[in-house]
Write a protein that holds these residues in place. Structure first.
Motif, PDB file in Angstrom:
ATOM      1  N   LEU A 185      -9.033  13.710 -69.586  1.00 43.86           N
ATOM      2  CA  LEU A 185      -8.512  12.776 -69.133  1.00 43.86           C
ATOM      3  C   LEU A 185      -9.284  11.876 -68.122  1.00 43.86           C
ATOM      4  N   ASP A 186     -10.724  11.261 -68.635  1.00 39.14           N
ATOM      5  CA  ASP A 186     -11.133  10.933 -67.267  1.00 39.14           C
ATOM      6  C   ASP A 186     -10.550   9.535 -67.262  1.00 39.14           C
ATOM      7  N   GLN A 187     -10.241   9.610 -67.639  1.00 44.83           N
ATOM      8  CA  GLN A 187      -8.834   8.511 -67.292  1.00 44.83           C
ATOM      9  C   GLN A 187      -9.098   8.729 -65.925  1.00 44.83           C
ATOM     10  N   ILE A 238     -12.852  -2.294 -58.993  1.00 42.61           N
ATOM     11  CA  ILE A 238     -13.101  -1.332 -59.650  1.00 42.61           C
ATOM     12  C   ILE A 238     -14.157  -1.238 -60.092  1.00 42.61           C
ATOM     13  N   ASN A 239     -15.641  -0.893 -59.912  1.00 38.88           N
ATOM     14  CA  ASN A 239     -17.020  -0.430 -60.077  1.00 38.88           C
ATOM     15  C   ASN A 239     -16.668   0.612 -61.231  1.00 38.88           C
ATOM     16  N   GLN A 240     -16.192   0.754 -62.476  1.00 39.90           N
ATOM     17  CA  GLN A 240     -16.103   2.068 -63.170  1.00 39.90           C
ATOM     18  C   GLN A 240     -17.456   1.559 -64.333  1.00 39.90           C
ATOM     19  N   ARG A 241     -17.891   2.947 -65.381  1.00 38.12           N
ATOM     20  CA  ARG A 241     -17.640   3.044 -66.936  1.00 38.12           C
ATOM     21  C   ARG A 241     -17.675   1.861 -67.081  1.00 38.12           C
ATOM     22  N   SER A 242     -16.610   1.842 -67.536  1.00 35.08           N
ATOM     23  CA  SER A 242     -15.620   0.538 -68.895  1.00 35.08           C
ATOM     24  C   SER A 242     -14.565  -0.305 -67.799  1.00 35.08           C
ATOM     25  N   GLY A 243     -13.962  -1.434 -68.415  1.00 37.88           N
ATOM     26  CA  GLY A 243     -12.826  -1.917 -68.003  1.00 37.88           C
ATOM     27  C   GLY A 243     -13.227  -3.215 -68.820  1.00 37.88           C
ATOM     28  N   TYR A 244     -13.060  -4.585 -67.186  1.00 39.99           N
ATOM     29  CA  TYR A 244     -12.666  -5.817 -68.415  1.00 39.99           C
ATOM     30  C   TYR A 244     -13.591  -6.547 -67.199  1.00 39.99           C
ATOM     31  N   HIS A 249     -23.086  -7.086 -73.246  1.00 42.55           N
ATOM     32  CA  HIS A 249     -23.296  -7.442 -72.232  1.00 42.55           C
ATOM     33  C   HIS A 249     -21.786  -7.806 -71.488  1.00 42.55           C
ATOM     34  N   GLY A 250     -22.200  -7.283 -70.651  1.00 39.16           N
ATOM     35  CA  GLY A 250     -20.599  -7.822 -69.130  1.00 39.16           C
ATOM     36  C   GLY A 250     -21.086  -6.983 -68.395  1.00 39.16           C
ATOM     37  N   PRO A 251     -19.844  -6.472 -67.395  1.00 38.42           N
ATOM     38  CA  PRO A 251     -19.413  -6.728 -65.810  1.00 38.42           C
ATOM     39  C   PRO A 251     -20.582  -5.486 -65.452  1.00 38.42           C
ATOM     40  N   VAL A 252     -20.048  -4.424 -67.007  1.00 36.50           N
ATOM     41  CA  VAL A 252     -21.280  -2.829 -66.207  1.00 36.50           C
ATOM     42  C   VAL A 252     -22.650  -3.032 -66.296  1.00 36.50           C
ATOM     43  N   GLY A 253     -23.377  -2.649 -65.439  1.00 38.69           N
ATOM     44  CA  GLY A 253     -24.680  -2.730 -65.344  1.00 38.69           C
ATOM     45  C   GLY A 253     -25.236  -1.799 -65.715  1.00 38.69           C
ATOM     46  N   GLY A 254     -25.087  -0.993 -66.468  1.00 38.58           N
ATOM     47  CA  GLY A 254     -25.267   0.306 -67.865  1.00 38.58           C
ATOM     48  C   GLY A 254     -25.127   1.122 -68.200  1.00 38.58           C
ATOM     49  N   MET A 255     -24.017   1.234 -69.199  1.00 38.73           N
ATOM     50  CA  MET A 255     -23.566   2.272 -69.966  1.00 38.73           C
ATOM     51  C   MET A 255     -23.907   2.504 -70.828  1.00 38.73           C
ATOM     52  N   GLU A 256     -23.690   4.452 -71.573  1.00 39.32           N
ATOM     53  CA  GLU A 256     -24.587   4.619 -72.764  1.00 39.32           C
ATOM     54  C   GLU A 256     -23.093   5.604 -74.090  1.00 39.32           C
ATOM     55  N   TYR A 257     -22.955   4.972 -74.834  1.00 40.14           N
ATOM     56  CA  TYR A 257     -21.897   5.701 -76.081  1.00 40.14           C
ATOM     57  C   TYR A 257     -23.100   5.621 -77.606  1.00 40.14           C
ATOM     58  N   TRP A 271      -0.189   7.855 -75.500  1.00 41.34           N
ATOM     59  CA  TRP A 271      -0.799   7.604 -73.862  1.00 41.34           C
ATOM     60  C   TRP A 271      -0.737   5.813 -74.007  1.00 41.34           C
ATOM     61  N   HIS A 272      -0.560   5.545 -72.385  1.00 45.75           N
ATOM     62  CA  HIS A 272      -1.214   4.089 -72.586  1.00 45.75           C
ATOM     63  C   HIS A 272      -2.247   4.117 -70.687  1.00 45.75           C
ATOM     64  N   TYR A 273      -3.089   3.254 -70.421  1.00 46.39           N
ATOM     65  CA  TYR A 273      -2.943   2.941 -69.146  1.00 46.39           C
ATOM     66  C   TYR A 273      -4.080   1.952 -68.959  1.00 46.39           C
ATOM     67  N   ASN A 274      -3.989   1.312 -67.500  1.00 44.13           N
ATOM     68  CA  ASN A 274      -4.153   0.267 -66.752  1.00 44.13           C
ATOM     69  C   ASN A 274      -5.587   0.213 -67.456  1.00 44.13           C
ATOM     70  N   ILE A 275      -6.113  -1.043 -67.599  1.00 39.86           N
ATOM     71  CA  ILE A 275      -7.452  -1.733 -67.448  1.00 39.86           C
ATOM     72  C   ILE A 275      -8.019  -2.002 -65.933  1.00 39.86           C
ATOM     73  N   ASN A 276      -9.102  -1.154 -65.794  1.00 41.56           N
ATOM     74  CA  ASN A 276      -9.848  -2.018 -64.119  1.00 41.56           C
ATOM     75  C   ASN A 276     -10.217  -3.441 -64.130  1.00 41.56           C
ATOM     76  N   ASP A 277     -10.890  -4.002 -63.241  1.00 39.18           N
ATOM     77  CA  ASP A 277     -10.991  -4.844 -63.121  1.00 39.18           C
ATOM     78  C   ASP A 277     -12.235  -4.798 -62.498  1.00 39.18           C
ATOM     79  N   GLN A 278     -13.283  -5.008 -63.330  1.00 36.60           N
ATOM     80  CA  GLN A 278     -14.943  -3.833 -62.834  1.00 36.60           C
ATOM     81  C   GLN A 278     -15.267  -4.354 -61.757  1.00 36.60           C
ATOM     82  N   LEU A 279     -15.504  -5.616 -61.570  1.00 35.69           N
ATOM     83  CA  LEU A 279     -15.815  -6.795 -60.329  1.00 35.69           C
ATOM     84  C   LEU A 279     -14.918  -5.848 -59.127  1.00 35.69           C
TER      85      LEU A 279
END
Length: 785
Positions: A98-100, A190-196, A385-393, A180-188
């Protein structure tokens, strides 16, 4: 010019050096085998580093349905997971990640975060220090068997245990569901590996979504369940499986995701489908959604939703991106005969950089990595291209690198963007295909990937300004105090200086292996063998170490021990040098040499002054005091000397006679391992005629004595200088002791004139306030009604 590297027998005037006992800087033999350190080989993982005959791994297949709420920035989802037990063990419960929950208000990451206070702090720093009001953790609504029967479960921070109603035996599968459900973080914020990311100018959102669903943990032969908590640094370890994911988003959004789109007729326009077909095999990227079309979409707010369905086979994870701002381009290539559609999604804020480079970089990366590892076999490769500096999947990655608002950009921004795309696309190979345990060993994906990133950068452009990979670039880190370093073989969450340790140092070590220790041919074969053996499997460090040795035919335990298990540094020093030549016994040659040496011998200060102060000695005044020795020349050659020489030579073999006449130069070099890290000794010799020669002596020169060795070089010409590591290939941390004769290392300092703005004292400040008040009062009082 270099005649021999080893002195096999004693020379005239030189005795063979006695053997010395083994000594080390750490008390441990640096050439001791890693046998007791590495896990014992078995039928699952062999001593050669290959998977064993009984190797197994689990499987998890997913059917996921998610909905994006663009008004509340939230996700609602449900999934069916089919988990297949291919182990020999009976499982009574399953562990799910449950990484979120790292964004849960009561997360273990927040509780264990260390911080400090400064006398001056920004509001942003204070916000980071204080617990955020944002609640981003998973809200588990239901866990049930297929058919609806609820399953008991326990949440332990970022892990969830699901208790099975009946034991899951070998070769059996179980299907269960989670909602499940969850709220999406603002990347600017709360800097995580995903967000908006929110764009205030056009009031639109760009979503990069990952870790959005409860995911199966790995159960493996070497450690059972991998259920270490996700604390933020150690990334993800996941089993392979097939995915079918349906993503419901606003109708005017473009959605890109892992895998291939299953319903293009329902979500794409006829024009977009036509352009997508044109992109297959195109020489340059084709725009599927143009910037003009994306800008028009930014202004719209379509009613309703669309559901995009993607499917992916034999992947370990899934990620997606969604926005009405997306420009979308694509270019198809063939890799080993397999078609790969390279694509990019980016907002207009990414242009002109992204439209010019992103998809070209994706294609170049797929081609280059495939050459050094295994052919890329997935159907797509995507850069978003978005707010995440670099993340892979798998098949998709998030990348930063944005030009200025006026469209200009610096060289650093350009190459930084290209590098991050190479790196993140390259993660398709490490760890998405060669599926190492990131939660435990970050270096196995970041380090190996950074190494191939370096190779790929150099094939992009000659002289590419790579930040990592070259040995000279790791020197500053290697020189830092050992209390600030940890060995590479440290758990991901406990590593100090994560970037240098997990990325730069392992990548540099592999570059040294390739260029200096093994050579490109042996290294490239061994590295490719590792990729082939462990593609779509779960390798561990021992599997990599053993495969590299097995496929190269080289004992590298000394290298793994020093570079990966210690914080020793590379620092070799020339401690002394002696120059010898062979006594030829030829009186004409040897006497001429003596005469030359006598004539070259400098006169002492007393002798120089005596020549001036003593006009005549007593012998000069009374010549009758002279005898035989006043005229005797010890460097003159007599017939008797020549006869003795001929008699001596006649007793020698032809080979021995040649040794006397060869006129070789013998240099005895005393070497010291100051830094403790045993490395090859790379010596550059400059001869009297200006020519140079480089000799690479394997690291095994240190095997009898890890700290000090003596090496003899035999040359035809005199050597005027010796330099260690002339091409900066061993990451030597102190170049000042690398040369003989010693030479100062070049450096520079800058001259400047100190200019300080005078700071007003309190009296001046008060006076300025009073003057301003008087001026304001005069202005008010001087007006008319």
């Amino acid at each position: 010019m270099l005649k021999h590297l080893l002195l096999a027998a004693g020379l005239v005037g030189m005795a063979a050096a006695p053997l010395r006992a083994q000594t080390t800087n750490s008390g441990t033999d640096k050439f001791a085998q890693l046998g007791t350190t590495l896990p014992t080989p078995n039928s699952y993982r062999t001593a050669s580093g290959a998977p064993g005959s009984d190797y197994w791994q689990q499987r998890a297949d997913y059917n996921i349905r998610v909905k994006l709420d663009d008004e509340k920035q939230a996700i609602t989802g449900s999934e069916d997971i089919t988990y297949t037990n291919l182990s020999p063990d009976v499982l009574t419960y399953l562990w799910v990640q449950l990484d979120q929950n790292i964004l849960d208000k009561n997360s273990i990451t927040t509780a264990t975060k260390v911080n400090s206070l400064q006398e001056k702090m920004t509001f942003q720093a204070l916000d980071f220090l204080m617990n955020s009001d944002f609640d981003g953790g998973f809200k588990i609504e239901k866990v049930s068997m297929k058919g609806g029967k609820a399953l008991p479960y326990v949440v332990n921070h970022t892990m969830m245990r699901i208790d099975l109603p009946t034991p899951l035996r070998p070769k059996q599968a179980v299907t269960f569901s989670i909602a499940w459900h969850y709220n999406i973080n603002d990347q600017l914020k709360i800097n995580q590996r995903s967000g908006y990311e929110f764009f205030p100018d056009d009031k639109n959102y760009l979503y990069e979504i990952a870790q959005f669903y409860p995911r199966m943990a790995v159960y493996s032969d070497n450690q059972g369940w991998q259920h270490k908590q996700f604390l933020g640094t150690g990334e993800f370890t996941l089993p392979f499986g097939d995915y079918r994911v349906s993503i419901t988003a606003p109708a005017d959004h473009i959605v890109g995701a892992t895998g291939t789109l299953q319903n293009p007729d329902q979500v794409l326009t006829a024009t977009q489908r036509k352009r997508l077909a044109q992109a297959d095999g195109a020489n340059k990227p084709v725009l599927i959604v143009t910037q003009q079309e994306a800008e028009q979409a930014e202004k719209s707010r379509a009613k309703g939703t669309k559901t995009w369905t993607y499917a992916a086979k034999n992947v370990r994870d899934f990620a997606w991106a969604s926005s009405r701002k997306f420009i979308w381009d694509a270019m198809g290539i063939k890799q080993s005969g397999v078609p790969v559609l390279c694509m990019s999604y980016y907002p207009k804020e990414g242009n002109p950089l992204w439209g010019k480079y992103s998809t070209e970089v994706v294609a170049h990366t797929i081609k280059t990595y495939s050459k050094f590892t295994i052919p890329y076999a997935y159907p797509v490769a995507i850069s978003v291209h978005g707010p995440v500096g670099g993340m892979e999947y798998p098949m998709l990655c998030f990348n930063g690198g944005r030009p200025e608002k006026d469209g200009t950009y610096s060289a650093d921004r350009k190459y930084g963007m290209i590098s991050v795309i190479i790196h993140e696309v390259g993660h398709n190979f490490f760890p998405m295909i060669i599926n190492s345990d990131e939660r435990q060993w970050s270096w196995m994906d970041e380090g190996l990937n950074t190494f191939v990133q370096y190779l790929t950068e150099q094939e992009w452009e000659r002289g590419y300004p790579s930040q990592r990979g070259e040995p000279k670039n790791i020197v500053d880190y290697m020189k830092t105090d050992k209390s600030l370093q940890t060995p590479i073989m440290t758990n991901s969450e406990s590593v100090l200086q994560f970037g240098p340790n997990a990325y730069s140092k392992p990548a540099t070590g592999l570059n040294i292996l390739r260029e200096t220790i093994l050579g490109r041919q042996l290294f490239d074969h061994a590295f490719k063998t590792y990729a082939q053996r462990w593609a779509y499997k779960h390798p561990e460090p021992a599997d990599f170490f053993r495969t590299m040795e097995d496929a190269s035919g080289t004992d590298l335990d000394w290298f793994w021990r020093g570079w990966f298990y210690t914080t020793d540094r590379s620092d070799l020093s020339i401690e002394g040098m002696k120059w010898y030549s062979v006594d030829s016994k030829n009186p004409e040659i040897e006497n001429a040499r003596k005469r030359e040496m006598l004539n070259a011998e400098p006169k002492t200060l007393s002798q120089q002054r005596n020549l001036q102060d003593i006009q005549k000695t007593l012998v000069d005044v009374k010549p009758d005091l002279k005898d035989f020795y006043n005229t005797y020349d010890p460097t003159a050659t007599t017939d008797a000397d020549k006869a003795r020489y001929q008699q001596y030579v006649s007793k020698l073999t032809p080979t021995q006679q040649q040794r006397l006449k060869a006129g070789l130069n013998f240099y005895e070099m005393n070497l010291r391992n100051v830094g403790g890290l045993v490395m090859p000794v790379v010596v550059q010799m400059t001869y009297a005629d200006g020519k140079q020669e480089v000799v690479n002596i394997p690291a095994e020169i240190w095997r009898k004595n890890n700290e000090r060795v003596t090496k003899v070089f035999i040359t035809e010409q005199p050597v005027v200088s010796f330099v260690l590591d002339p091409y900066l290939e061993t990451a030597d941390t102190d170049l000042s002791n690398n040369a003989y004769p010693q030479r100062p290392a070049p450096s520079r300092f800058e001259l400047f004139e100190r200019q300080q703005q005078p700071q007003p004292n309190p009296m001046q400040q008060q006076s300025a306030v009073q003057k301003q008040e008087q001026k304001s009062g005069s202005s008010v009082g001087g007006g008319t009604n």
